[in-house]
Structures are given as structure tokens and as C-alpha cells.
Design an enzyme around this catalytic site. Sequence first.
Site, short mmCIF file in Angstrom:
data_model
loop_
_atom_site.label_atom_id
_atom_site.label_comp_id
_atom_site.label_asym_id
_atom_site.label_seq_id
_atom_site.Cartn_x
_atom_site.Cartn_y
_atom_site.Cartn_z
N CYS A 2 23.87 -29.42 37.62
CA CYS A 2 22.79 -30.02 38.38
C CYS A 2 21.56 -30.05 37.47
O CYS A 2 21.29 -29.11 36.74
CB CYS A 2 22.41 -29.28 39.65
SG CYS A 2 23.53 -29.55 41.00
N LYS A 605 28.22 -30.41 31.96
CA LYS A 605 27.86 -29.59 30.80
C LYS A 605 27.25 -28.30 31.32
O LYS A 605 26.96 -28.21 32.49
CB LYS A 605 26.83 -30.39 30.00
CG LYS A 605 26.62 -29.90 28.59
CD LYS A 605 27.60 -30.52 27.65
CE LYS A 605 27.46 -29.97 26.25
NZ LYS A 605 28.70 -30.15 25.49
N1 HGA Z 1 24.57 -25.78 45.55
C1 HGA Z 1 23.87 -27.03 45.37
C2 HGA Z 1 23.46 -27.21 43.93
C3 HGA Z 1 24.66 -27.34 43.06
C4 HGA Z 1 24.45 -27.02 41.60
O1 HGA Z 1 23.48 -26.47 41.15
N2 HGA Z 1 25.46 -27.33 40.80
O2 HGA Z 1 25.42 -27.02 39.41
C5 HGA Z 1 24.70 -28.20 45.85
O3 HGA Z 1 25.92 -28.10 46.04
O4 HGA Z 1 24.12 -29.24 46.07
#
Ligand code: HGA
Length: 610
Positions: A2, A605
Site C-alpha cells: 500500500c 514490492k
Molecule cells: N489493511 C488495509 C491496508 C492494506 C495494506 O497496507 N496493505 O499493504 C486494507 O486492506 O485496505
Amino acid sequence: MCGIVGAVSQRDVEGILLEGLRRLEYRGYDSAGLATLNGEGNIHRAREVGKVAALADALAAQPSPGTIGIAHTRWATHGEPSQSNAHPHMSGERLAIVHNGIIENYQELRDQLRAEGYQFTSQTDTEVVAHLIEKFYRTEQDLFKAVTAAIGQLRGAYALAVLHADEPDRLVVCREGSPLVIGVGIGENFIASDQLALLPVTDRFMVLEEGDIADIRRDQISILDRNGEPAERDVNRFEHGQDAADKGEYRHFMLKEIHEQPAVIKTTMEGRLTDSHVLEQALGTEAGKLLEDVRHVQIIACGTSYHAGMVARYWIEELAGVPCSVEVASEFRYRKHVIQKDTLFLCISQSGETADTLAALRQAKKSGFRAALAVCNVPGSSLVRESDLVIMTHAGPEIGVASTKAFTTQLTALLIFTLALARHNGLTEEKEVEIVQALRQVPGQVAEVLALDADIQQLSEAFVDKNHSLFLGRGSQYPVALEGALRLKEISYIHAEAYPAGELKHGPLALVDSEMPVVTVAPNNDLVEKLKSNLEEVRARGGELFVFADREANVKTEDGIHVMQIPPVHPITAPIVYTVPLQLLSYHVAVLKGTDVDQPRNLAKSVTVE
Ligand code: HGA
């Protein structure tokens, strides 16, 4: 995983946020979204399933003006990739939030908040945080205080950026277990998961420490540490070239990064080697003292970095004679482990934010070890900050999800480390000179392998209609085979397995037929004759062999064997050089199959979640 980005400015920030997302897309790409506060004091939110380009199209049709905003590109952990699960999440119409990480107690908080009347429109853990902050905002009437109170109730990992329509001059951000940097501008400030996102607008950065919470305004940044004390964080200039997030003349980042290897391997050696010796002080002023008493090395890593660790084990035991264990971080952290006296705990991570590796390090600190050494590519990352000794790999930002230059520079750094350790353990001067000279030849040898690109591209055609493949290697080439198989499977979606060649007849030989290409790396070392026998075993079963062999190893192209000749390489440095043809092979197979080379499905990544 993310990517988050945010801006507080006097100019319109939509373009800055979108460009930031494009640059962060390597971190996650199942959906993207953005929220800005417009001139009437209302939050405008846009969210689209798919890549940032889909969001850009939506914004072209309906722009999101505003001088303050937050944005997100997602790699789902809680709830499928969908528009309603995409970030930013809102509580009511006045508060918006983006999040990287996982809230472990989200179900409990969700039940509580629901009982208090909050309604949920997504399946994410993030929406819980939005409502929780909103709940505290009702009493605190101050976003900074509301965020501080809310994070007191969170368990898990997060980097958060929060915007409230009633406080149009500030973003509140915080970090616990997920990366977050502040980009310092003039009359404007920014935040992001990675400095790369902000390079078009600034080259000055502050890295937040774990537990920090920051109030970001146009002309002021205030930070409190986890104890609520005001904190100063250094402002540093970005080190790498500004072209890092640009593909240049190449079709994909992966190809660009493969071709950067001669240069970055050279950079990894810079300042650490003379013509004949390793400069131990370059590993840190304390290096000599710390390495002197090391009696055991425990390597911890994940994925590609784990393969680098496996190669290092061969080197460490052969050259330094020091026992070395290598383990995958996600296994190590959840089992009862015994750390021997005078162990050097060596963590390898491209990003320095790999959640499992960091957790393993933090846990091992409780059981005690002599020192922690990080091999890492990102200055200022958590791993770097939490280790006693650091060897930066200097690969520059790696954007392609498939790791290439990060791996070969990790190997280079690990070999330099091995030489430093071996010096304290009886390595002869003659041997040190021999290996340092061999290492100095690696950039040139890698360049020679890159010149085989067109031939390897031709070879790749034999893989396009195959569903399975086998990779074989012996000794320190076994991890190279593992890495080759990982590359092929992750970007071409062809099932690929790697075996130590000697294991073939203990099972996998049963799979071999004309539909199963078998890829082998054969440098001219003391195992090459044994390897040749293994190749005959495959050939006798009708298997088709693709062999990358030292041109002096006397492996010839004949029926069922395609040989690609590799320049002669020292057996110790061979794992670095032999990795490269396997990278090119997987790249060309993926291109022929038409997959998304830089952003393969289901992956991201920098794995900052567990
Ligand atoms: N838990 C949140 C953010 C996901 C995240 O950081 N992924 O690397 C979601 O599922 O939207």
C-alpha cells in the site's frame, strides 16, 4: 505494501497526489483513491478499482480541486479489491483517512463502534480507524488530539494520514510499524510511504520514528514521539538520481534494473575495497571490534533476500569457517529458537521495512546476540536504524516487483562482509587478494552476460507454452536456481521449482518429460562433473535441458541440450554472475506471455505487512 501520499500546499494538489501514486504503484495496485478538501470546505473523494491510471481517468472527467489532500494505492489485506474497500475511508462527510498496515484488533473495535451507532460501508480494518478518530474528535475538537487518543487503542501496524474538513490547514500523520516520510517543501509540505513519491516536489526528507505523530501544516511541522514529548527529526537530502522512477529507454522497470547491474554492483563495492583488500572500517567504525568475537552467524530474510542469505552461508562457512544458519523470517519469529553465544544476527531486506524480518530482529534482541547487522537498500529504514552495523547495497530504488539489482548487490555486500569476517578467522592474505580481484571483475562479467540478451530472448520462446519447469543447481548455485525459479513463477505464472541437482533422483525426476523444461546453471567449479551426470539423468528421460554453462566447462549443445555459454567466472563470485541470465530468461518469457512484468498479479514490492 500500500502506498500513501499527502500534501498541504497553497497550490492545487491533485496532480501532485496522482504523480505520487504513480510512483508508489509498485507497492500495491488493486485500487487507488484520493480525497481533497475543496474551497467550500468539503471533502471530495474519488476511488477506482484497478491501477492509478483508472483513477486518473476518473479525475480527468471529474477533477478533485483542493490545496490539501491524501491519496492511496492499495494492496488488499482486509476485504477484496473493490471500490467500497478502496481508500481513503471516511467517517461521515468530514473526516478522511488513508492507511498502510494491519489493525489486528479491528474486529473488536468494529463491534464496539457498531454498537455505538457507527455504520460501516467497507470490510476493511481501516474504516474502523476512521470512525474511532471521529469518535474522539467529538470530544477533543482537535484532530491531533483525536488521532493520538485513537491510536492508543490500536494494535497492529500502521502508517496513517488523516484529514478533517473542519481543520483545513493540517494533515495529521503517524507511524507504528509501517514506513512514513515527510517531504519538506517551501510553503508546502508532503508525506508519503516512500521518498520516491515526492521527488518531483522536494528532495528534502524527514523519516518518522516508530511511534511518532506529526502535525503537518504548510509552513510548519511538529512531531511528538511515542511518549508525547516534542521530537526533532533530521532533514536529509535524497541520495539517488532523480530518474529512479523513470523507465528511460526501457520497456519495463525490470529490464532497466537488470541493465543497471554492472553500475550498481560497482557502486556497492565503492569505498569498501582496495585493489586487493576489504576495508573493514567501511562497514562501520565498530566493525572490527564486533566481528572479532563472532562465533556464529544467524541470517534472517524473506523471499529473494532469503536466497541471498543462502548463498552467503556457503561463503561464510567456506571462507570464514564460521557456522552459519539461514532461516525465513516468518518461520523464525514464530518458533522457539536458541541463539548461540556470540551470534551475529544478520538481517537482509531490500526495503528495510519487511514486517517479518523486523519482527524477527526485535524478538531476537530479547534473546540476546553479539550484534545485529543489516544488509539493506534503503537508508533511514527501520532495519537500518535498529541494527548495530549496516551495509547499504546502494542499488538505488528498485521499482519492478521482481527483484533483480537488489539481489545481486545484496550478494556483493554479503561477500564483502564475508571477507571482513573471514579476516578475523584465518583467511590468508593470498585468498583475500584472489577474491577481491575476482569481485572487481564482476561488473564486467555481468555486462558480458547482458550482451547475450538477444540469444536468451530466443531461448525464452521454448517456455511460452509450458506450464511447469524445473531449475537445478549444486552448491552455491542451488540458491541461484531457487532465485531463477522464483523470478519465472512470479512474473510469467509458469510453475517453477528448484532443486539441488543431487536431489533429482529422490523424487523430481518422476516429473521430467518433454513438456518439462529443465534449467541449469553450470559454472566451472569442482561440482561441474557431478552436475553433468545429473544432466544426463534428465536427458535419458526425454527432458529438454537449458544450460547456462562456463565456456570452459565443456558442456555442449546436442540433442535435448541447449547450452548458453557464460564467460569464465571465479567459483566464489559465480552466483552473482549466473543470476543474470536467469533474470533475462524470466523477463523474456513474461513479455512473450504478455503478463504485467513490473506489477505481477497478487504481489507488491516491500512487504510491510505480515
Ligand atoms: N489493511 C488495509 C491496508 C492494506 C495494506 O497496507 N496493505 O499493504 C486494507 O486492506 O485496505
